[in-house]
Design a protein around this motif. Structure first.
Motif, mmCIF file in Angstrom:
data_model
loop_
_atom_site.group_PDB
_atom_site.id
_atom_site.type_symbol
_atom_site.label_atom_id
_atom_site.label_comp_id
_atom_site.label_asym_id
_atom_site.label_seq_id
_atom_site.Cartn_x
_atom_site.Cartn_y
_atom_site.Cartn_z
ATOM 1 N N VAL A 183 0.868 -1.177 0.000
ATOM 2 C CA VAL A 183 0.000 0.000 0.000
ATOM 3 C C VAL A 183 0.904 1.225 0.000
ATOM 4 O O VAL A 183 1.888 1.268 0.744
ATOM 5 N N VAL A 184 0.564 2.200 -0.832
ATOM 6 C CA VAL A 184 1.412 3.383 -0.970
ATOM 7 C C VAL A 184 0.607 4.624 -0.623
ATOM 8 O O VAL A 184 -0.572 4.718 -0.990
ATOM 9 N N CYS A 185 1.218 5.563 0.101
ATOM 10 C CA CYS A 185 0.532 6.848 0.272
ATOM 11 C C CYS A 185 1.341 7.941 -0.397
ATOM 12 O O CYS A 185 2.573 7.915 -0.398
ATOM 13 N N VAL A 186 0.626 8.861 -1.018
ATOM 14 C CA VAL A 186 1.257 10.049 -1.582
ATOM 15 C C VAL A 186 0.779 11.179 -0.677
ATOM 16 O O VAL A 186 -0.386 11.585 -0.743
ATOM 17 N N GLY A 187 1.631 11.624 0.196
ATOM 18 C CA GLY A 187 1.240 12.621 1.192
ATOM 19 C C GLY A 187 2.308 12.696 2.265
ATOM 20 O O GLY A 187 3.460 12.312 2.031
#
Ligand SMILES: CCCCCCCCCCCCC/C=C/[C@@H](O)[C@H](CO)NC(=O)CCCCCCCCCCCCCCC
Ligand SMILES: Nc1ncnc2c1ncn2[C@@H]1O[C@H](COP(=O)(O)OP(=O)(O)OP(=O)(O)O)[C@@H](O)[C@H]1O
Ligand SMILES: [Ca+2]
Length: 582
Positions: A183-187
């Motif tokens: 799972v990847v977050c951009v933030g």
């Protein structure tokens, strides 16, 4: 299948000897002028992709489908010019072979070697973009810098642009996650925190455990977390990669790097458990967060503004801190070491935490709690007034503080560092804060202590004690020495000295109040806890460090100086690519 292969290959009109051994792909120009035999050597694990033909992906993808050529994309390092770590960039080289058969052999061997040597490469990722984090560039960063790299590496991603806070966390808690490798977050750190809470909660649900039960031995999460930095502090990214750079982070994700991370659970009897990795802070950092939430519109600058406002308000808070020290023989927060990629302290901790696993990094082995019966040491209890109390599971370095809150903390050693800053003169506290911005030791001050711990408890004083303290005038203008008046006992329950008694002692010693108009203002009785950027709705807490509870697509900070020096010594250079190939 034998993965080795060796042949002549051409790049333009220059001939190279190319060799694929088990772990490395190397090429050396075959030319009399190349007397020092400069070789480019790329670890197979750092090959991003292999394509038939002459391929480019920037500024946009173009494929020239020639049948004797192939293109290799790989990780190329460059100095970050400021940050401690190294920037990673996409290197590209286009080879020509003598025949199509040889070309097919090279592409087949390289792809097989990739599969063999980097088993954790993700195939399918779930990506959450916070469109409002940091400078509000999350979407742009993902689509222009990251998505093309994922596509090149054959990663399929399901992208969700969030429409509300906690959407990512709730999705991870409730929705079907079958088929995703990570799972990847951009933030920023807030988005990372959503992923952390969602994944830990989901893992415990699936293991049939109640995460709110303080006795539960939390299970490590099987999905990796990737962070594409697009927030305001981006501390977790900085402390695990060494630079804030979306391309570097995307490449770590693509090659399936794996960095375990300690997590601190934070509980209050009836409330839902929270988790922290970078900063659990009371006093100054709690107040800065509370103030900064009023000024979100300022973007990343809100922290500097709020930090100044809070500093000038000159507050301190009383309370009782109890902590369970970690084994002092293993490491110390003042040992001046740094946790870097391949850290031996963290590797030994992996062996301790997962003793029955043949691959000590396996996530699927049973997770041994550091709090098994009988392994607990003695709790230490201290009581007094504090400027700030911080607990961090890692160094928490960030652009504001390149070495971090605790420069020698480890990412994955199963401990946290507890920093206690006793009430002191405002200039003393400024000196402490300022040292975070340089290499000066912020712990080498008489009103600061740091302890490597496995668990912490905090309780604020009852209303009556605090009222008595306020009535006798507090500690404004206290000298550095004044803070030494505290109780340091070894007990399970802690012992409390009456605050008013100590306040009288302090009052007798006070120096001339500094910044009188501001500091003599009455402090509120309690501060708030800043839990990785979220304000906790309770004050009294119990915290426990869970060794290596999650894994990130990262490898820790690479020591740029060491890598550069070894390259200067070694003919086999990893990053020395002739200019014509750049
Ligand atoms: C004199 C210069 C002092 C500079 C002091 C720098 C210390 C910086 C230490 C930063 C540690 C960050 C730890 C990570 C926390 C994250 O989980 C969290 C969520 O993103 N971020 C914050 O809470 C955000 C916390 C941000 C704190 C910023 C504090 C800025 C202080 C400015 C004080 C100015 C005094 C001026 C006096 C005239
Ligand atoms: N669509 C959205 N609308 C409003 N808030 C959101 C949305 N998506 C996520 N959030 C919340 O925004 C908060 C802040 O986001 P994020 O961490 O990405 O940026 P930041 O606060 O600028 O950076 P940092 O946390 O590094 O200081 C997170 O706690 C997250 O829960
Ligand atoms: Ca740690």
């Amino acid at each position: 299948m034998d993965l080795g292969l060796e042949s002549s290959l051409w790049v333009g009109n220059k001939r190279y000897r190319a060799v694929l051994t088990g772990w490395h792909f190397r090429w050396t120009e075959v030319d009399k002028k190349n007397r020092d035999k400069k070789t480019v050597s790329v670890p197979v694990a750092e090959v991003v992709g292999v394509e038939e033909g002459r391929v480019e992906i920037l500024p946009q993808k173009s494929v020239e489908d020639t049948d004797k050529d192939f293109t290799v994309f790989y990780v190329k390092r460059s100095s970050s010019g400021g940050s401690y770590g190294l920037l990673w960039r996409l290197g590209r080289i286009q080879f020509s072979c003598a025949s199509r058969v040889l070309r097919d052999q090279w592409t087949k061997h390289l792809r097989t070697a990739l599969k063999t040597h980097s088993p954790l490469r993700p195939h399918r990722l779930l990506v959450f973009i916070n469109p409002f984090g940091g400078k509000k560039k999350g979407r742009q960063i993902y689509h222009s810098l990251v998505a093309p790299l994922f596509e090149l590496a054959g990663i399929s991603s399901h992208v969700i642009v969030t429409e509300r806070a906690n959407q990512a966390r709730d999705h991870l808690l409730k929705k079907d996650l079958t088929g995703f490798d990570g799972v990847v977050c951009v933030g920023g750190d807030g988005m990372f925190s959503e992923l952390l809470h969602g994944l830990i909660g989901r893992t415990q649900q699936e293991a049939g455990l109640c995460e709110n039960d303080p006795a539960a031995a939390l299970q490590p999460c099987p999905l990796h977390i990737g962070i594409i930095p697009a927030g305001s502090t981006d501390c977790v990214c900085y402390a695990t990669v060494g630079v804030i750079d979306p391309v570097t982070s995307a490449l770590h994700i693509i090659i399936g790097d794996s960095q375990p991370l300690d997590v601190c659970s934070v509980r209050q009897s009836s409330a839902r458990v929270r988790y922290s990795v970078s900063l659990l802070g009371y006093g100054f950092y709690g107040d800065v967060l509370a103030e900064s939430e009023k000024h979100r519109w300022m973007g990343p600058l809100r922290y500097d503004y709020s930090g100044t406002v809070v500093y000038l308000s000159n507050r301190s808070y009383s309370g009782v801190v109890q902590y369970l020290p970690a084994d002092p023989l293993l490491s110390s927060p003042r040992d001046k070491t740094r946790c870097l990629a391949g850290c031996s302290v963290c590797s030994r901790s992996t062996e301790r935490l997962f003793p029955h696993s043949s691959d000590s990094g396996s996530l699927y082995s049973s997770h041994f709690s550091q709090f098994s019966p009988g392994s607990e040491g003695q709790w230490v209890s201290v009581e007094g007034r504090f400027r700030c109390i911080s607990l961090t599971c890692m160094s928490s370095s960030c652009a504001r503080s390149p070495l971090g809150l605790s420069p020698s903390a480890h990412l994955a050693d199963g401990t946290g560092d507890l920093v206690l800053v006793w009430d002191t003169h405002p200039l003393g506290f400024l000196k402490f804060l300022h040292r975070h911005t340089s290499t000066q030791d912020q712990f080498d001050l008489p009103f600061v202590e740091v302890h490597r711990v496995k668990a912490v408890r905090f309780s604020a004083p009852s209303g009556r004690e605090e009222q008595e303290y306020e009535e006798i005038g507090g500690l404004s203008g206290e000298t550095d020495e004044g803070q030494r008046e505290y109780v340091d006992t070894v007990s399970r329950n802690g012992s409390r000295q009456h605050l008013a008694e100590r306040a009288v002692t302090h009052e007798q010693k006070t120096a001339t109040p500094f910044l009188c108009g501001l500091c003599c203002r009455k402090s509120p009785a309690v501060s708030v806890w800043n839990c990785d950027g979220e304000i906790l709705p309770f004050t009294d807490i119990v915290c426990k460090i869970h060794g290596q509870l999650v894994r990130l697509y990262a490898r820790g900070i690479e020591d740029g100086a060491a890598i550069r020096n070894s390259e200067e010594r070694d003919e086999c250079q990893r990053i020395c690519i002739p200019n014509s190939f750049k």
